[in-house]
Each structure stands twice: as C-alpha cells, then as structure tokens.
Write a protein that holds these residues in place. Structure first.
Motif, short mmCIF file in Angstrom:
data_model
loop_
_atom_site.label_atom_id
_atom_site.label_comp_id
_atom_site.label_asym_id
_atom_site.label_seq_id
_atom_site.Cartn_x
_atom_site.Cartn_y
_atom_site.Cartn_z
N LYS A 1 34.67 27.89 94.85
CA LYS A 1 34.72 27.36 96.55
C LYS A 1 35.96 27.92 97.09
O LYS A 1 37.01 27.91 96.57
N LEU A 2 35.64 28.17 98.65
CA LEU A 2 36.89 28.56 99.47
C LEU A 2 37.01 27.37 100.47
O LEU A 2 36.20 27.18 101.05
N ILE A 3 38.27 26.75 100.32
CA ILE A 3 38.34 25.35 101.03
C ILE A 3 39.48 25.86 101.96
O ILE A 3 40.48 26.31 101.95
N LEU A 4 39.09 25.54 103.51
CA LEU A 4 39.83 25.75 104.49
C LEU A 4 40.21 24.51 105.19
O LEU A 4 39.29 23.74 105.62
N THR A 5 41.53 24.07 105.33
CA THR A 5 41.86 22.96 106.01
C THR A 5 43.02 23.41 106.99
O THR A 5 43.77 24.29 106.85
N GLY A 6 43.17 22.40 108.19
CA GLY A 6 44.04 22.71 109.11
C GLY A 6 43.79 22.95 110.47
O GLY A 6 44.26 23.61 111.19
N GLN A 7 42.42 22.47 110.67
CA GLN A 7 41.91 22.82 111.92
C GLN A 7 41.64 24.22 112.17
O GLN A 7 42.01 24.66 113.35
N LEU A 8 41.01 24.83 111.75
CA LEU A 8 40.93 26.22 111.71
C LEU A 8 39.77 26.58 112.51
O LEU A 8 38.63 26.10 112.19
N GLY A 9 39.60 27.48 113.62
CA GLY A 9 38.49 27.96 114.21
C GLY A 9 37.65 28.85 113.49
O GLY A 9 37.86 29.46 112.44
N ASP A 10 36.75 29.52 114.25
CA ASP A 10 35.63 30.16 113.36
C ASP A 10 36.19 31.65 112.96
O ASP A 10 35.94 32.19 112.21
N VAL A 11 37.03 32.13 114.16
CA VAL A 11 37.63 33.27 113.82
C VAL A 11 38.52 33.51 112.43
O VAL A 11 38.39 34.31 111.63
N MET A 12 39.37 32.35 112.45
CA MET A 12 40.22 32.13 111.22
C MET A 12 39.53 32.16 109.86
O MET A 12 39.82 32.66 108.94
N GLN A 13 38.36 31.10 110.14
CA GLN A 13 37.39 31.10 108.63
C GLN A 13 37.01 32.46 108.31
O GLN A 13 36.75 32.76 107.14
N GLU A 14 36.28 33.09 109.44
CA GLU A 14 35.76 34.31 109.03
C GLU A 14 36.94 35.21 108.53
O GLU A 14 36.49 35.90 107.58
N SER A 15 38.20 35.34 108.97
CA SER A 15 39.31 36.26 108.43
C SER A 15 39.45 35.78 107.09
O SER A 15 39.77 36.93 106.18
N ALA B 1 46.58 18.67 112.78
CA ALA B 1 46.03 17.70 113.87
C ALA B 1 46.15 18.89 115.20
O ALA B 1 45.60 18.74 116.35
N ILE B 2 46.32 19.81 115.02
CA ILE B 2 46.58 21.21 116.19
C ILE B 2 45.68 22.10 115.74
O ILE B 2 45.85 22.86 114.70
N PRO B 3 44.60 22.19 116.61
CA PRO B 3 43.68 23.29 116.49
C PRO B 3 44.07 24.79 116.36
O PRO B 3 45.10 25.03 117.09
N LYS B 4 43.68 25.77 115.40
CA LYS B 4 44.26 27.08 115.37
C LYS B 4 43.08 28.06 115.25
O LYS B 4 42.04 27.54 114.80
N ASP B 5 43.31 29.12 116.13
CA ASP B 5 42.17 30.27 115.91
C ASP B 5 42.64 31.39 116.54
O ASP B 5 43.94 31.42 117.34
N GLY B 6 42.12 32.32 116.19
CA GLY B 6 42.55 33.77 116.63
C GLY B 6 42.68 34.95 115.67
O GLY B 6 42.63 34.54 114.53
N PRO B 7 42.39 36.25 116.05
CA PRO B 7 42.35 37.22 114.90
C PRO B 7 43.59 37.94 114.93
O PRO B 7 43.67 39.35 114.87
N SER B 8 44.28 37.01 114.26
CA SER B 8 45.86 37.65 113.74
C SER B 8 46.47 36.98 112.42
O SER B 8 47.71 37.41 112.05
N ALA B 9 45.67 36.16 111.79
CA ALA B 9 46.24 35.77 110.27
C ALA B 9 45.42 36.41 109.26
O ALA B 9 45.48 35.66 108.18
N GLY B 10 44.66 37.43 109.37
CA GLY B 10 43.94 37.78 108.33
C GLY B 10 44.86 38.17 107.27
O GLY B 10 44.50 37.94 106.17
#
Length: 768
Positions: free
Chosen positions: A619-633, A668-677
């Motif tokens: 499984k790939l578990i993602l936590t920390g309020q990640l948006g769609d873009v970061m999950q895809e990265s 608690a802080i939402p995070k998203d964006g195409p720079s964390a890949g």
C-alpha cells in the motif's frame, strides 16, 4: 427548627409564590386539580414550586425547582370549562426532600423553614438600606401606590420585609427563584439590595432615554415650525416650494464648470424636470442627488503629472527600499508619458506575499507622479453593484466604488489602487470580477458606464494599480488585461535596512518616543529578525519593534533614565523568550527525511517530507492533507522507483511486501502543487535503501515516470525560505536555472545551486 412533612404538590408554570403573598392561580391540569382536592381534604395546605421549563405538561422532579413555598388555600372557584381559580396565601419556605407519584397527583416530603427575627444593628442597617432603595424604586417606577411604602416600612421582621418587597418587583423567574432559595435572611436581603440597585439603574437609564427622545421630538417640531415659516416667506416672495435656490445653484455650477456636451444636456434636462415637479413628489430628492453627482464628477479636471524623472526616482527610493523592478516600470511610464501624453495609463498588478509593500507602494507612486491617490479594497466584495453602481430605480441607489472614488479625489487621472483583487467573491447578485473587465480594459474604460450615472466616463487617464497575494485566484480574463509584476519576499539584509530606515522611526513616533529616548544596539535588529519573526514581509517585524518601543516608553514613565538601551543580551527583557531557534546546525542527516520547498500565498516555506517503510501488502499511504496533484506526484515517484529497482538494488517484489507511508507534517494545513515530486521520490528511495539524506539540502521539482525533472514556479520565494532555514544546497530543475539571477546576490553567494534534469542527479547530490 425545620420539620419534615408530606404535602400535595402543585407545579407552577412561569411564576412562583413568596411567603406572605396572596395571589389567584388558574389551575387546569388534571393532576394539579387532584392535588388541590387532596389539600382541601387534609388541612388546606399545599406545596407550590415553579417548573424549570413552562412547556412541560407533566413535570417530574427533574423538571422542578427544589425550593418552593408552603401555601394555604383560601378559596376555590370553578371557572367555565375544566379549570378552577384558587386563592392561595404563601406561608413559609420549604425544600423538597422526596418526590412521589400517587395515582392521581404528586406528593412531596418537605423540610420547612421559618424565619427567625434578628434585631442586631447590622440587620437593622441592612433593613433600612433595602427599604430606602425600595422607596426610590417606587418613586421612579410609579407602578405601585405610595401607600404600599407605609405597610412595608412598619414591618420589623426582616425575612417578611424581603419577601413582601420581592413580591412587588417585576423580576425574571430565575431572579425571583434565587430570592426564594435564599434561606439565610441576611443573604436574602443582600441579594434583594443588589436587585433593587440594578432595577433603579435601569429605571434611571429609561428616564434618561425618555428625556432625550422628548428633546429630539421638541427639536423636530421646532424645525418643522421654522421651515413652515420659511416656506410661507418664500411663497410671499414668489418662490412656490423653495426649490429655486437649489436650481439656481445647479445652473451656476453648470455654467462655470467644464462639462462634456452630453453631460450638459442631461443636467439641463434633469433641472427642467425638477423645476416643474412638486416638492412633495417622492422623485424630487432622487433627481437632486443625481444632478449633484453629475456636477461633482471631475469630467475633465486633471492634475498635472510630474515629468522630472530624477525627482520621481528620489521619491520612490526615499519611501521604499529595494523593489527595483517596480520602480523601473514606474519611471518607464513617466518617460513614455512625457513623450506621448495622450496615451492610456498602464494597469499594473503587484503580486506578492502580505507585508512586502504593495499597498504603500501605490501611494508612493502617486507622490512620485504628482497625482491624487484613491484606494478601494475589494476583499470580500461579492456584489456587481459595488463596481458598477445601483440603478436609480432603487431607493437609496448610489454609484459604484470606482465613480465614488473619482468624485472624492476630484480629478479624472488619479492613481487608483484596487486592493486585494484576488479576494473577490461572487453570488446571485453578480460577479464583480466580470464588472472589473470594463474598468481595467484599456480598449473599453474610456467609455465606462456606471448604472447610476448612465453616462460614459473616461477612465483611460487613471493609473490603475492592482494588488493580489495569489495570482492564480485572479480570473484569467481579468489577469490578461494587467501587467503582472511579482514582489518577492524580503531577505534578512533588506529587512534590516527597512527596519533601520523606516520601521524604527515610525514605531518610535507612534509610541511617543524621541530618538534620544531609545537606542538599538548593534545586532539587535538582526536578532529580532532571526529569533522573533518568520515572514515574507515586514509587518510582524514592525509589530515586534513596536513592542520594544512600548516597553521602553513604560520604563521612561517609571523613572528610568534615557536613553533606554536595547542590546542582544537584554532583548529577552523586552520581548520574552525567543520564538524561533536558529535552525543552522541543528538538523542531522536522517533516513527517509527530505526538505522540500513550497510556495504559499504568504511566501515560500520549507516542506519537510517523511517516509517510513513497513511490512505489508504494497500500500502507498499518504497523509498530511495532500491535494490531488501531490498524490499523483507520489504515485509517479513510486512507479519510477519500481522501474529502477535493479539499479537501486531493491528486491523485485518490494512493492508487494512493504507498505510505504509518506507524511508531510502540519497535517491541518492543506498542501498541493506540482513541485514536490522529486522530494517524495528521494524520501522513498532513502527509506527503501536505508541511505541517509543530507540535512543541508532542499529541493523542488516535478517528476515524470521516467525520472525526468520538470520545471516549477516561485523559485525565488522558495530559495529565500530555504536560506532562512539554514540550507546550503538547492536542487532545482535545469529549466529553472535562468531564474537564479532573480535571487538577491547576497543570498546567491551563500548557496550552492545544483540544476538537475533527472532523478539520478538528484540522488547523487542528496543521498549520503
């Protein structure tokens, strides 16, 4: 002595009975009537207690106050229907000890309390004080006859006195119950005195309000009488309804002013309508208001622009430190305007974090160009009428903020600041951002039409400056009409210079200090910046400097000799413990922990990324309020790792037997964006291979399935944030190498930049 007795219970809705109080009660509930009948069979005594909630029809013990009154039934009269009216007289207080339901009614075991007579001097003084307050209340309220005072004043029993006075007051049930529950006579009198004092204060306030209202009414009647006299005088002079003065004034303004032909025709037409209209017509004031607006607007009145480029540059440099790009753009405009005065003014959009000087820069531009300055804040505006105005068919219609600002400033070519344009909203009343399209379009704003004015107004001469924190929140169509100028975060060097040149002097003045009263020692400003602020701008820095000045002002008032010296050693005396510890040298290389870089509306920030590998089922578990873009990265990074498992010396089936947990703290802080890949991919590879990541490396970039590193935005903000956190090496996409020159030289020379094209280069630099 108190004694235990059993009596039938009569619950009361929304009222209660004091001892010595005689009152009629209407009883309609079946169980209550049965309790009355039982009381009449016994010795005519019944227990009365109030309900906590008057809406409850069949109250139980939990719905009743525990303190009530034992009353004697004096008379019962049958009423039409099923109810009866009973006359009761309160005897003394009682506390319910037990509650029982019989077949027809409820009965309670009660403990009775009879007041003792206390003849001490203290009690006598308290008695007199309560009687005096009651006398004042009777005089002011006039709700009970003065004869009542005589019957109250002769009572020697303090408990009976308190109960009689309380029974005459119109109090809330909760307050009356508190007085009834006061078994101790002294406590009861003290509570009653407090209640009487509050009631007196309310009565005095009511009388004050009444006098004020009567005075206003008298003034209105007087004004009406005087106006009628003036009206009669004017009629004798031939002025039918008193409009002549207003009409003559409007015609005088029209003749003396410089107005376009269309405005002149419209004003003449409205004046003629007003002249032929009765003063009692409801449209009279609407037309007058419309004429006033048309005549007050500066249709052709302009302020002379400053054409001295050198003087303009001095003003900009004096008011703001740095901001070279913005200053150059203003000076470019002045140079062009000097050569082509009839061309449209520019529309500049200043985008940057809060506190970097966007709003204050606009007022400096007005000073530098010699124009008037007007500001309109658009934050939270959701009504299109705020921009275009209301149509005159509505009562209280007014022009929009654009026309209102132009009229207030008195010229048609001011510097107009539209603040926080990215905070616009929209609802059923329209989209204000769409209304701004006409305002900010150089091809349309020469004929801007406000719904209230209904005549084209030329906005092309206005120099528009728009501010925003986040460029992506500005609608595309609106953004296309503006020239975007990015304002980045300040470096520590810039903050130090701004503090020394502007902030210290301003806070000193605001807190009543002179230059000789306080002295900031060497390195104090740097320590404040480093240990007490973390921000892109300088607002928090100014607040902290203001706190130091306030502490110094207090010391001066307390007698300490000037100057108050602020040093690095005693700074904690002014500001308390440091908020932010120096990060440099505190971090150690760890497995699965990578420092990414991110951009936010308030500037750049570091984005710590943690990865743990656990036994599991892939499984790939993602936590920390990640948006769609970061999950895809993250998914793309895992696919890349699987494709390179041989080179990374990983088992072929590692993804089937191990769970990978990626976590970004501050969930608690939402995070998203195409720079964390590349950040997440590096952290996963570090955790899977058990290799540590350098603690002084920060990175940013997007990853493809084949490990190619793609470019990102906001590099300058991200690098400044990494520099503040003590990073030494910056890994960035190769395509962003050209953006390095935008970073201040003082920061560039202290950092090592590693442009990369593939993940192999990232791992070579980041992993130990």
């Amino acid at each position: 002595m108190a004694e235990i007795r059993t009596l039938p219970l009569l619950p009361l809705r929304g009222m209660m009975v004091f001892p010595y109080m005689m009152i009629h009660l209407d009883v309609g509930r079946t169980r209550s009537m049965a309790a009355l009948e039982q009381a009449m069979v016994d010795d005519r005594e019944i227990m009365l207690t109030a309900q906590l909630d008057a809406e409850v029809d069949e109250p139980k013990m939990e719905n009743l106050y525990t303190v009530g009154t034992v009353a004697e039934i004096r008379q019962i009269v049958k009423m039409p229907g099923e109810s009866v009216r009973v006359l009761v007289e309160g005897q003394h207080r009682a506390i319910i000890k037990a509650y029982r339901e019989t077949e027809n009614y409820a009965e309670v075991d009660i403990e009775e309390y009879k007041d003792r007579i206390d003849t001490s001097m203290g009690m006598e003084a308290l008695n007199r004080a309560v009687v005096h307050e009651f006398e004042e209340w009777v005089k002011l309220s006039k709700k009970i006859p003065p004869e009542t005072l005589v019957s109250v004043a002769i009572i020697d029993d303090a408990g009976r006195l308190a109960d009689l006075i309380a029974s005459h007051l119109n109090l809330k049930l909760e307050t009356r119950q508190e007085l009834l529950a006061a078994i101790d006579i002294k406590a009861r009198l003290e509570k009653l005195y407090e209640v009487l004092a509050r009631e007196l204060e309310i009565l005095q306030l009511e009388q004050k309000i009444g006098r004020k209202v009567r005075k206003q009414m008298d003034k209105i009647q007087k004004d009406y009488y005087l106006r009628e006299q003036i009206k009669a005088i004017r009629e004798e002079l031939g002025d039918k309804d008193g409009k002549t003065a207003d009409i003559e004034e409007a015609r005088r303004k029209l003749a003396e002013g410089d107005y376009p032909e269309q405005v002149q025709k419209t004003v003449e037409k409205e004046i003629n309508r007003l002249d032929g209209m009765s003063s009692m017509n409801a449209e009279n004031n609407v037309i007058r208001n419309y004429i006033d607006w048309l005549l007050d607007l500066p249709w052709r009145k302009q302020s002379e622009d400053t054409v001295d480029i050198g003087e303009a540059q001095k003003v900009l440099d004096h008011d703001h430190y740095g901001l070279k790009k913005v200053k150059d753009r203003i000076l470019d405009y002045l140079a062009v305007h000097q050569l082509a005065k009839d061309k449209s003014a520019p529309i500049l959009c200043l985008v940057g974090p809060p506190g970097v000087g966007k709003t204050s820069l606009a007022s400096s531009v007005a000073r530098a160009t010699g124009r008037e300055f007007v500001r309109a804040s658009l934050g939270g505006v959701r009504d299109e009428a705020e921009i275009r105005g209301h149509r005159r068919t509505y009562i209280g219609a007014m022009p929009g903020r654009i026309i209102e600002g132009i009229r207030n400033v008195g010229t048609c070519n001011p510097v107009f600041l539209l603040d926080e344009v990215d905070k616009l909203s929209m609802d059923y009343r329209g989209d204000p951002s769409a209304a701004l399209l006409e305002v900010l379009d150089p091809a349309q704003n020469s004929t801007f039409s406000d719904h209230f004015i209904e005549l084209p107004f030329d906005l092309s001469k206005v120099m528009w400056i728009v501010t925003a924190n986040n460029l992506s929140n500005i609608p595309r169509a609106l953004r296309d009409r503006m020239e975007i100028i990015q304002l980045s975060s300040y470096t520590e060097i810039e903050k130090r210079e701004i503090a020394k040149r502007y902030l210290v002097a301003r806070q000193r003045e605001q807190n009543g200090l002179k230059a000789k009263d306080i002295h900031f020692g060497a390195g104090v400003i740097d320590k404040i910046i480093e240990n007490y602020t973390r921000e892109a701008g300088v607002r928090e820095l100014e607040r902290v400097i203001g706190q130091v000045c306030r502490k110094a002002a207090r010391r001066l008032v307390e007698g300490e000799e000037a100057p108050i010296k602020v040093t690095k050693k005693n700074l904690t005396d002014f500001l308390g413990k440091v908020k932010y510890l120096d990060p440099k040298g505190r971090k150690k290389p760890q497995v699965g922990v990578v420092s990414g870089m991110a951009w936010t509306e308030v500037g750049g920030t570091l984005l710590p990324t943690e990865v743990s590998v656990l036994k599991g089922k892939g499984k790939l578990i993602l936590t920390g309020q990640l948006g769609d873009v970061m999950q895809e990265s993250a998914q793309a990074g895992l696919t890349y790792i699987r494709s390179r498992s041989d080179k990374l010396k990983l088992p072929e089936d590692f993804y089937e037997k191990e769970d990978i947990h990626i976590h970004l703290p501050e969930g608690a802080i939402p995070k998203d964006g195409p720079s964390a890949g590349i950040t997440m991919a590096t952290a996963m590879i570090s955790a899977l291979t058990n290799r540590k990541v350098r603690s002084d490396v920060a990175m940013t970039g997007e990853i493809t399935l084949r490990g190619t590193v793609l470019p990102i935005g906001g590099l300058k903000e991200k690098v400044l944030a990494a520099y503040r956190e003590g990073m030494k090496t910056i890994i960035l996409p190769k395509d962003n190498e050209r953006d390095i020159e935008d970073i201040p030289e003082s920061v560039r020379e202290k950092l090592e930049f590693v442009p990369v094209e593939s993940m192999d280069q990232v791992l070579k630099t980041a992993l130990m």
